[in-house]
Design an enzyme around this catalytic site. Structure first.
Site, mmCIF file in Angstrom:
data_model
loop_
_atom_site.group_PDB
_atom_site.id
_atom_site.type_symbol
_atom_site.label_atom_id
_atom_site.label_comp_id
_atom_site.label_asym_id
_atom_site.label_seq_id
_atom_site.Cartn_x
_atom_site.Cartn_y
_atom_site.Cartn_z
ATOM 1 N N ASN A 85 0.836 -1.208 0.000
ATOM 2 C CA ASN A 85 0.000 0.000 0.000
ATOM 3 C C ASN A 85 0.867 1.254 0.000
ATOM 4 O O ASN A 85 1.838 1.336 0.755
ATOM 5 C CB ASN A 85 -0.889 0.004 1.254
ATOM 6 C CG ASN A 85 -1.770 -1.235 1.337
ATOM 7 O OD1 ASN A 85 -2.285 -1.704 0.341
ATOM 8 N ND2 ASN A 85 -1.922 -1.775 2.542
ATOM 9 N N HIS A 98 6.834 -1.250 2.914
ATOM 10 C CA HIS A 98 6.749 -2.664 3.286
ATOM 11 C C HIS A 98 5.862 -3.417 2.302
ATOM 12 O O HIS A 98 4.956 -2.845 1.703
ATOM 13 C CB HIS A 98 6.220 -2.840 4.712
ATOM 14 C CG HIS A 98 4.888 -2.198 4.954
ATOM 15 N ND1 HIS A 98 4.742 -0.866 5.240
ATOM 16 C CD2 HIS A 98 3.624 -2.710 4.939
ATOM 17 C CE1 HIS A 98 3.471 -0.572 5.403
ATOM 18 N NE2 HIS A 98 2.765 -1.684 5.219
HETATM 19 P P1 AMP Z 1 -0.234 -1.043 5.900
HETATM 20 O O1 AMP Z 1 -1.719 -0.858 6.048
HETATM 21 O O2 AMP Z 1 0.138 -1.588 4.544
HETATM 22 O O3 AMP Z 1 0.545 0.197 6.277
HETATM 23 O O4 AMP Z 1 0.135 -2.203 6.905
HETATM 24 C C1 AMP Z 1 0.800 -1.997 8.116
HETATM 25 C C2 AMP Z 1 0.830 -3.330 8.825
HETATM 26 O O5 AMP Z 1 1.795 -3.256 9.855
HETATM 27 C C3 AMP Z 1 -0.504 -3.719 9.469
HETATM 28 O O6 AMP Z 1 -0.958 -4.942 8.896
HETATM 29 C C4 AMP Z 1 -0.143 -3.882 10.952
HETATM 30 O O7 AMP Z 1 -0.781 -4.973 11.551
HETATM 31 C C5 AMP Z 1 1.366 -4.086 10.904
HETATM 32 N N1 AMP Z 1 2.099 -3.667 12.085
HETATM 33 C C6 AMP Z 1 2.014 -2.486 12.750
HETATM 34 N N2 AMP Z 1 2.871 -2.459 13.790
HETATM 35 C C7 AMP Z 1 3.529 -3.647 13.771
HETATM 36 C C8 AMP Z 1 4.541 -4.247 14.588
HETATM 37 N N3 AMP Z 1 5.072 -3.593 15.641
HETATM 38 N N4 AMP Z 1 4.986 -5.474 14.271
HETATM 39 C C9 AMP Z 1 4.458 -6.141 13.217
HETATM 40 N N5 AMP Z 1 3.504 -5.639 12.413
HETATM 41 C C10 AMP Z 1 3.040 -4.419 12.681
#
Ligand code: AMP
Ligand code: ZN
Length: 136
Positions: A85, A98
């Site tokens: 995203n 990511h």
């Molecule tokens: P996005 O919506 O593509 O920005 O996805 C961000 C992702 O990061 C989400 O699916 C969250 O669950 C994940 N996330 C946020 N903080 C952490 C963390 N500390 N460790 C692992 N995943 C995380």
């Protein structure tokens, strides 16, 4: 440092590490869409695909390929979604580039990425021409 993924890279907060090399890190998403939902990030901070160097994107892609095989041999899913995203309008919440790997099983109903509802209303010739004409 106010980027949560940079803090993970620095070891200041923990993660469920899946794979790592000098350039990238793979770890479990803490709010998984499915069993084995993994995030792959470059260790060097960038916000999204648009401000990430192509060389870095290539290194992340190699890690995505590696992790996809880890998931495939270990969890034996029926499929794997790779998604990414860019900016909040596209669903980005964490502003460190990511890539998501989401294992899928037949009829799991985890998600359908989009509905092709606009296709008949758009002039595809014109849009393709506009995009071809763009510099860069
Ligand atoms: P996005 O919506 O593509 O920005 O996805 C961000 C992702 O990061 C989400 O699916 C969250 O669950 C994940 N996330 C946020 N903080 C952490 C963390 N500390 N460790 C692992 N995943 C995380
Ligand atoms: Zn960061």
């Amino acid at each position: 440092m106010d980027c949560i993924f940079c803090r993970i890279v620095a070891g200041n907060i923990p993660c469920y590490r899946v794979a790592e090399n000098d350039d990238s890190l793979a770890f479990l998403d803490i709010e998984p869409a499915a069993k084995g939902h993994v995030l792959v990030i470059p260790k060097q901070h960038s916000e999204n695909l648009l401000d990430t160097k192509p060389d870095t994107l290539a290194l992340v892609a190699q890690m995505v390929h590696h992790v996809a095989h880890q998931i495939d041999v270990t969890l034996e899913p029926d499929g794997i979604n790779i998604l990414q995203n860019n900016r909040p309008a596209a669903g980005q919440v964490v502003m460190h580039y990511h890539v998501h790997l989401i294992p899928r099983w037949n009829d799991d109903n985890v998600m359908k990425a989009w509905r092709p509802k606009l296709a008949t209303k758009l002039d595809l010739n014109e849009i393709a021409a506009q995009l071809r004409a763009a510099a860069g």
